[in-house]
Design an enzyme around this catalytic site. Structure first.
Site, PDB file in Angstrom:
ATOM      1  N   ARG A 104       0.883  -1.179   0.000  1.00 51.33           N
ATOM      2  CA  ARG A 104       0.000   0.000   0.000  1.00 51.33           C
ATOM      3  C   ARG A 104       0.914   1.221   0.000  1.00 51.33           C
ATOM      4  O   ARG A 104       1.702   1.404   0.931  1.00 51.33           O
ATOM      5  CB  ARG A 104      -0.911  -0.008   1.226  1.00 51.33           C
ATOM      6  CG  ARG A 104      -1.631   1.318   1.419  1.00 51.33           C
ATOM      7  CD  ARG A 104      -2.742   1.242   2.436  1.00 51.33           C
ATOM      8  NE  ARG A 104      -3.876   0.518   1.892  1.00 51.33           N
ATOM      9  CZ  ARG A 104      -5.104   0.541   2.411  1.00 51.33           C
ATOM     10  NH1 ARG A 104      -5.354   1.260   3.493  1.00 51.33           N
ATOM     11  NH2 ARG A 104      -6.091  -0.147   1.868  1.00 51.33           N
ATOM     12  N   HIS A 131      -7.293   0.726  -6.490  1.00 50.35           N
ATOM     13  CA  HIS A 131      -7.538  -0.134  -5.320  1.00 50.35           C
ATOM     14  C   HIS A 131      -8.218  -1.411  -5.828  1.00 50.35           C
ATOM     15  O   HIS A 131      -9.381  -1.683  -5.536  1.00 50.35           O
ATOM     16  CB  HIS A 131      -8.418   0.605  -4.315  1.00 50.35           C
ATOM     17  CG  HIS A 131      -8.399   0.014  -2.926  1.00 50.35           C
ATOM     18  ND1 HIS A 131      -7.585  -1.051  -2.571  1.00 50.35           N
ATOM     19  CD2 HIS A 131      -9.093   0.349  -1.805  1.00 50.35           C
ATOM     20  CE1 HIS A 131      -7.798  -1.339  -1.295  1.00 50.35           C
ATOM     21  NE2 HIS A 131      -8.692  -0.517  -0.806  1.00 50.35           N
ATOM     22  N   GLN A 134     -10.079  -4.139  -3.522  1.00 50.68           N
ATOM     23  CA  GLN A 134     -11.376  -3.724  -2.989  1.00 50.68           C
ATOM     24  C   GLN A 134     -12.465  -3.866  -4.050  1.00 50.68           C
ATOM     25  O   GLN A 134     -13.549  -4.390  -3.773  1.00 50.68           O
ATOM     26  CB  GLN A 134     -11.303  -2.271  -2.509  1.00 50.68           C
ATOM     27  CG  GLN A 134     -12.621  -1.774  -1.944  1.00 50.68           C
ATOM     28  CD  GLN A 134     -13.000  -2.459  -0.645  1.00 50.68           C
ATOM     29  OE1 GLN A 134     -12.236  -2.428   0.310  1.00 50.68           O
ATOM     30  NE2 GLN A 134     -14.174  -3.082  -0.588  1.00 50.68           N
ATOM     31  N   ASP A 219     -17.347   6.765  -1.776  1.00 48.32           N
ATOM     32  CA  ASP A 219     -16.142   6.623  -0.953  1.00 48.32           C
ATOM     33  C   ASP A 219     -15.887   7.982  -0.308  1.00 48.32           C
ATOM     34  O   ASP A 219     -16.541   8.976  -0.662  1.00 48.32           O
ATOM     35  CB  ASP A 219     -14.972   6.192  -1.873  1.00 48.32           C
ATOM     36  CG  ASP A 219     -13.682   5.891  -1.111  1.00 48.32           C
ATOM     37  OD1 ASP A 219     -13.724   5.745   0.126  1.00 48.32           O
ATOM     38  OD2 ASP A 219     -12.623   5.800  -1.769  1.00 48.32           O
ATOM     39  N   CYS A 259     -16.388   1.241   0.423  1.00 46.49           N
ATOM     40  CA  CYS A 259     -15.234   0.397   0.769  1.00 46.49           C
ATOM     41  C   CYS A 259     -14.832   0.525   2.234  1.00 46.49           C
ATOM     42  O   CYS A 259     -14.126  -0.334   2.750  1.00 46.49           O
ATOM     43  CB  CYS A 259     -14.056   0.706  -0.146  1.00 46.49           C
ATOM     44  SG  CYS A 259     -13.347   2.342   0.084  1.00 46.49           S
ATOM     45  N   ARG A 287     -13.334  -9.105   1.297  1.00 46.25           N
ATOM     46  CA  ARG A 287     -11.911  -8.845   1.039  1.00 46.25           C
ATOM     47  C   ARG A 287     -11.098 -10.100   1.388  1.00 46.25           C
ATOM     48  O   ARG A 287     -10.192 -10.497   0.677  1.00 46.25           O
ATOM     49  CB  ARG A 287     -11.415  -7.665   1.894  1.00 46.25           C
ATOM     50  CG  ARG A 287     -11.933  -6.298   1.500  1.00 46.25           C
ATOM     51  CD  ARG A 287     -11.366  -5.822   0.194  1.00 46.25           C
ATOM     52  NE  ARG A 287      -9.917  -5.694   0.197  1.00 46.25           N
ATOM     53  CZ  ARG A 287      -9.224  -4.655   0.670  1.00 46.25           C
ATOM     54  NH1 ARG A 287      -9.865  -3.607   1.178  1.00 46.25           N
ATOM     55  NH2 ARG A 287      -7.900  -4.637   0.603  1.00 46.25           N
TER      56      ARG A 287
END
Ligand code: CP
Ligand code: NVA
Length: 303
Positions: A104, A131, A134, A219, A259, A287
């Protein structure tokens, strides 16, 4: 097998996703019935975090243990990455000591450079631009609840951020349509979308984007790394909250996804995220299951 990285959603084909979805279903069933499944015994995952995380760390770390392997957590604060060791050198070293790496970080170019110097598969656990893990979990969650996503309409109401760019790639891979509404000044960066992507429409009005959609998703308005823009963003995004009125514009059986982490009263109203159309907890749990399928595939290939 040649090394396969997962740096963007489009790095896997529809055939590969179909395979992974079937594997994730099987792996999830085993997990739910406490059936031990250890295909990655003696394998090690290294996880590098340059930004905060709850779900990504937990799902990768727990997932690797559940598959019989080990997971090692590194961050910039107490590894040499925070003291300027070049990512190319870090990639050479780390990839000689483990079987797979998850990162990340900030710019996508960092993970691209890392992967180019790695001997083992590299997974994107979030960058400024993408991402993919996700959005893979989100697509899996949609399919679990409603069946095929091909031909469906997904409404994106919010920032043009990493999640949106992964959704734009997912629309092309899976053959669904994305209705996108972002405030003026926070528009899609065309450099991050393939020029022949016909799978999205831009709407000025966020409620219009929700019309006839099968899934509404949003988001945070301020992603990690953009904190100093927070005050300006709060003003610019006024009106972009996903509330009951916007959900009314979607199809009756539309789902809501986020998310997480979420800010109730900013990008989503409590009545929506805590309401009957929301599947955010299943989305978060998935996930774990899709990433276990991904770890198995990237380390062992098709089994
Ligand atoms: N959704 C997600 O990636 O959450 P974390 O930032 O907690 O990992
Ligand atoms: N867009 C958000 C996602 C967090 C999981 C961010 O990058 O901070």
């Amino acid at each position: 097998m040649a090394i396969k990285h997962y740096l963007q959603f489009a790095d896997l084909t529809l055939d590969e996703y179909d395979y992974l979805i079937e594997r994730a279903k099987i792996i999830k069933r085993k997990f739910k019935s406490y059936e031990p499944y250890h295909p990655l015994t003696d394998r090690t995952l290294v996880m590098v975090f340059e930004k905060n995380s709850t779900r990504t760390r937990l799902s990768f770390e727990a997932g690797m243990h559940q598959l019989g392997g080990a997971a090692i957590y590194l961050n910039t604060r107490d590894s040499q990455l925070g003291r300027g060791e070049p990512v190319e050198d870090a990639a050479q070293v780390m990839s000689r000591m483990c079987d797979i790496i998850m990162i990340r970080t900030f710019g996508q170019e960092i993970i691209d450079r890392f992967a180019a110097h790695s001997r083992v598969p590299v997974i994107n656990g979030l960058t400024n631009e993408h991402h993919p893990c996700q959005v893979f979990a989100d697509v899996f969650t949609y399919i679990e609840h409603r069946g095929t996503i091909a031909g469906k309409t997904v409404a994106w109401v919010g920032d043009a951020n990493n999640m949106l760019y992964s959704w734009l790639q997912a629309a092309e891979v899976f053959g669904f349509h994305l209705n996108v509404s972002t405030p003026t000044g926070y528009d899609i960066n065309p450099a991050l979308v393939s020029s022949d992507n016909q799978r999205y429409t831009v709407f000025k009005n966020p409620a219009d984007a929700c019309d006839g959609s099968d899934l509404v998703t949003t988001d945070v308005w301020t992603s990690m790394g953009y904190e100093e823009e927070n005050a300006a963003r709060l003003k610019a995004f006024d009106g972009w909250i996903v509330d009951a009125a916007k959900m009314q514009r979607a199809n009756k059986d539309a789902l809501f996804m986020h998310c997480l982490p979420a800010h109730r009263g900013e990008e989503v109203a409590a009545e929506v995220i805590d309401g009957p159309q929301s599947v955010v907890w299943n989305e978060a749990e998935n996930r774990l299951h899709v990433q276990k399928a991904l770890l198995e595939y990237l380390v062992l290939g098709k089994i």
